[in-house]
Scaffold this active site. Structure first.
Site, mmCIF file in Angstrom:
data_model
loop_
_atom_site.group_PDB
_atom_site.id
_atom_site.type_symbol
_atom_site.label_atom_id
_atom_site.label_comp_id
_atom_site.label_asym_id
_atom_site.label_seq_id
_atom_site.Cartn_x
_atom_site.Cartn_y
_atom_site.Cartn_z
ATOM 1 N N LYS A 234 65.690 32.814 60.777
ATOM 2 C CA LYS A 234 64.701 33.160 61.798
ATOM 3 C C LYS A 234 64.823 32.248 63.019
ATOM 4 O O LYS A 234 64.698 32.700 64.168
ATOM 5 C CB LYS A 234 63.284 33.075 61.213
ATOM 6 C CG LYS A 234 62.947 34.177 60.226
ATOM 7 C CD LYS A 234 62.875 35.539 60.895
ATOM 8 C CE LYS A 234 62.366 36.611 59.964
ATOM 9 N NZ LYS A 234 62.279 37.942 60.598
ATOM 10 N N TYR B 96 65.955 31.347 54.834
ATOM 11 C CA TYR B 96 65.159 32.317 55.591
ATOM 12 C C TYR B 96 64.666 31.714 56.902
ATOM 13 O O TYR B 96 64.800 32.305 57.978
ATOM 14 C CB TYR B 96 63.979 32.765 54.730
ATOM 15 C CG TYR B 96 62.989 33.678 55.422
ATOM 16 C CD1 TYR B 96 63.261 35.025 55.617
ATOM 17 C CD2 TYR B 96 61.748 33.184 55.844
ATOM 18 C CE1 TYR B 96 62.343 35.863 56.225
ATOM 19 C CE2 TYR B 96 60.819 34.016 56.447
ATOM 20 C CZ TYR B 96 61.122 35.357 56.640
ATOM 21 O OH TYR B 96 60.195 36.172 57.248
ATOM 22 N N SER C 181 58.760 33.805 61.985
ATOM 23 C CA SER C 181 57.972 33.277 60.868
ATOM 24 C C SER C 181 57.696 31.800 61.067
ATOM 25 O O SER C 181 58.488 31.078 61.699
ATOM 26 C CB SER C 181 58.751 33.477 59.566
ATOM 27 O OG SER C 181 58.173 32.755 58.497
#
Length: 327
Positions: free
Chosen positions: A156, A152, A128
């Site tokens: 990642k 998040y 991402s």
């Protein structure tokens, strides 16, 4: 070729499974077995050309699950399973368990199998643009450093490093794709902090009201679900020699402000549709969005043949063609 999709119950996973089942091939290789795995029940796509279809409800974080998925040595693995950004921020333990520990379990299962049999699959990992965080330049190039400002994004980024290391050691051929924010996402809203980017278009196009929690000037990086599937399929055609050790990359997208989104919506669907959008500022979402990148050069990915949309009107039309008729 045996293909495994982990996270096949999600929007991108389901679309990818449907496309592969329909085409019966990826990157010129015929599909013999298509295995679909998710923590939730999976709708089985229609298959052709005698593809063996396996679906399984399984939790990658549970002991032994990753090993069982690797036992029959799938040639191509898509790892799409993840807790989305907003939920990963709200629930730290769940985010790290699924986004990091699940990925690590998969990588370790592949490594152990490689040592035992020489098994070396191609693993395409959905990363991402959340791996970047402020401060950053107006346009981020391929060499900009990773500075995530959400859990998040951090998860990642860690997975990207692990993928690169296992790739370097030759246990697998890894390709990490930093997907733009996918818009317009069909179906119901999810817990992604970026969900409003789709919601302010999807709900009005469906005749429903929606909320815009940020200013019109907010700018972001987008690609359609159709483009995302094309990214994933194209990645499977790239060789280790072509990609090299820098196996994680930014993908092409479209830099657009919220105002430009709404202008495209008006052009495609008429001015009355804008009346379905209520402006209700949300400080929490605005804070998260403020730490996200806005635009990328994606020079390397473009050179490797990845292509995204060139106008936001096209992104809206993809939704109308691919998803709105299914209501």
């Amino acid at each position: 070729m045996k293909t495994l999709i982990i996270g096949a119950g999600g929007m991108i996973g389901a679309k990818l499974a449907t496309r592969i089942a329909h085409d019966a091939q990826v990157a010129g290789h015929s599909i013999s077995t298509l295995s679909l795995i998710d923590i939730v029940p999976i709708a089985s796509p229609a298959t052709s050309n005698n593809i063996i279809l396996n679906t399984q409800v399984a939790d990658l974080t549970k002991p032994g699950i990753a090993d069982s998925l690797i036992n029959d040595e799938p040639d191509l693995i898509y790892h799409l399973a993840a807790v989305v950004s907003g939920e990963a921020e709200q629930n730290l333990e769940k985010g790290y368990l699924i986004n990091l520990d699940g990925t690590r379990a998969l990588l370790e299962a592949i490594r152990v199998q490689h040592i035992a049999t020489g098994y070396t699959p191609k693993l395409i990992f959905a990363s991402s643009i959340a791996v970047y965080g402020a401060p950053f330049p107006e346009v981020i190039d391929d060499d900009f450093h990773l500075t995530p400002q959400t859990s998040y994004g951090t998860q990642k980024a860690i997975c990207e490093l692990l993928l690169a290391d296992y790739n370097r050691r030759g246990f697998l051929q890894g390709i990490g794709l930093r997907l733009p924010t996918i818009c317009i996402r069909p179906g119901l809203p999810n817990k992604a902090a970026s969900g409003f980017f789709s919601g302010i278009l999807r709900e009005p196009l469906n005749g429903e009201s929606t909320v815009l929690p940020v200013d019109d000037s907010v700018k972001h990086w987008f690609a359609s679900p159709r483009a995302a599937i094309n990214f994933l399929l194209h990645a499977a055609s790239l060789s280790r020699e072509t990609i090299g050790l820098r196996c994680n990359m930014n993908l092409p997208g479209l830099c657009t402000t919220v105002a430009e989104e709404l202008e495209a919506l008006e052009r495609v669907a008429g001015s009355d549709i804008l009346k379905l959008i209520r402006r209700e500022p949300d400080a929490a979402i605005r804070s998260i969005v403020a730490g996200w990148p806005e635009s990328f050069t994606a020079t390397r990915a473009k050179g490797l043949g990845f292509e995204g949309e060139h106008s936001f009107d096209d992104i809206i039309k993809v939704y109308l063609e691919d998803d709105l008729p299914s209501r």
